[in-house]
Write a protein that holds these residues in place. Structure first.
Motif, PDB file in Angstrom:
ATOM      1  N   ILE A 271     -52.756 113.052 -20.061  1.00  0.00           N
ATOM      2  CA  ILE A 271     -53.730 111.976 -20.294  1.00  0.00           C
ATOM      3  C   ILE A 271     -53.023 110.623 -20.202  1.00  0.00           C
ATOM      4  CG2 ILE A 271     -55.309 110.919 -21.967  1.00  0.00           C
ATOM      5  CD1 ILE A 271     -55.956 113.712 -22.995  1.00  0.00           C
ATOM      6  N   GLY A 272     -51.832 110.572 -20.786  1.00  0.00           N
ATOM      7  CA  GLY A 272     -51.035 109.341 -20.725  1.00  0.00           C
ATOM      8  C   GLY A 272     -50.761 108.935 -19.286  1.00  0.00           C
ATOM      9  N   PHE A 273     -50.469 109.921 -18.464  1.00  0.00           N
ATOM     10  CA  PHE A 273     -50.217 109.665 -17.041  1.00  0.00           C
ATOM     11  C   PHE A 273     -51.436 108.988 -16.410  1.00  0.00           C
ATOM     12  CE2 PHE A 273     -50.845 111.094 -12.671  1.00  0.00           C
ATOM     13  CZ  PHE A 273     -49.640 110.762 -12.067  1.00  0.00           C
ATOM     14  N   TYR A 274     -52.613 109.547 -16.649  1.00  0.00           N
ATOM     15  CA  TYR A 274     -53.824 108.983 -16.035  1.00  0.00           C
ATOM     16  C   TYR A 274     -54.179 107.615 -16.631  1.00  0.00           C
ATOM     17  CZ  TYR A 274     -54.552 113.438 -13.711  1.00  0.00           C
ATOM     18  OH  TYR A 274     -54.401 114.546 -12.921  1.00  0.00           O
ATOM     19  N   THR A 275     -53.864 107.407 -17.911  1.00  0.00           N
ATOM     20  CA  THR A 275     -54.133 106.089 -18.494  1.00  0.00           C
ATOM     21  C   THR A 275     -53.179 105.042 -17.941  1.00  0.00           C
ATOM     22  OG1 THR A 275     -53.546 107.366 -20.461  1.00  0.00           O
ATOM     23  CG2 THR A 275     -55.250 105.774 -20.735  1.00  0.00           C
TER      24      THR A 275
END
Ligand code: ZN
Length: 248
Positions: A13-17
């Motif tokens: 999720i951090g990657f996509y954010t």
């Protein structure tokens, strides 16, 4: 949820954010195949997906997906009732298309609306992996699973990273500009050094360590013989330590 599993999801999720500007509530487009699998495994998507993401999610579907599922209702028994719980997102298809076509058209070339897609359809998954920045969710038995960002997504993220870092030539220009303006050119380095001096080892942590390891005084203190460490030694000679441990 196991900690390792939780951490993995949060990392993705951090990657996509970070690289694709995703934000809460995460919009998840759910198709008929996913609902059908959920029905078979008897899991409640509405409960499980927010838990899995540990964040707010918005479950969405489209008219085309509902119509497609309706037409094959006998095979996909129960999937339709699940689908109808979700919000219906406008897809602008006047004549309904297949679920996967509809989803692909909504994602477009670069998923500018930041959708996640929950599907069990292998060919749709393959197609979506070719578009950067599309989080894929599938059911592995009873467990919702966010797939590792695809190669295409990772490649784009890498290129974004590179464009953010300063090249050597840019750095040289910055240096000359700073010199012209009379600014210190090694500012950051100095600051870091100062910080290290100020911080030093936490005297409290030193105390605790010494209490734990009795008789380990002979061990030489590595590297810096800072003032703080010396003070600690003076304050806590062996007999004081023993007295403390006896009292405790
Ligand atoms: Zn549609």
């Amino acid at each position: 949820m196991k900690i390792a599993r939780y951490k993995k999801v949060q990392r993705f999720i951090g990657f996509y954010t970070n690289y694709f500007k995703f934000h809460q509530p995460y919009q998840i487009l759910v198709d008929g195949t996913f609902c059908f699998a959920a029905r078979q495994e008897q899991i409640n998507i509405k409960d499980q997906l927010p838990k899995y993401f540990a964040s707010e999610v918005k479950l969405l579907t489209t008219k085309c997906i509902i119509i497609e599922t309706e037409t094959i209702a006998k095979k996909t028994f129960g999937a339709l009732t699940i689908l109808k719980q979700f919000g219906i997102h406008q897809c602008n298809h006047k004549t309904p298309v297949t679920g996967s076509e509809c989803l692909l058209s909504m994602i477009g070339k670069n998923n500018s609306h930041h959708y996640c897609v929950a599907t069990q359809d292998r060919s749709l998954q393959d197609a979506l992996r070719e578009i950067p920045g599309v989080p894929l969710i599938y059911l592995h038995k009873k467990a919702p699973t966010l797939e590792k960002p695809s190669d295409v997504s990772q490649a784009l993220a890498e290129s974004k990273k590179e464009s953010c870092t300063i090249t050597e030539s840019q750095n040289a220009v910055l240096k000359t500009l700073k010199e012209k303006c009379g600014l210190p050119t090694t500012e950051t380095g100095e600051r870091r050094k100062k910080k290290k001096k100020k911080g030093g080892p936490n005297p409290l942590s030193c105390l605790k360590k010494k209490k734990k390891s009795k008789g380990s005084q002979k061990q030489p203190i590595p590297k810096s013989e800072g003032k703080i460490k010396k003070r600690v030694r003076v304050k806590l000679p062996a007999h004081v330590k023993q007295a403390i441990s006896v009292n405790k």
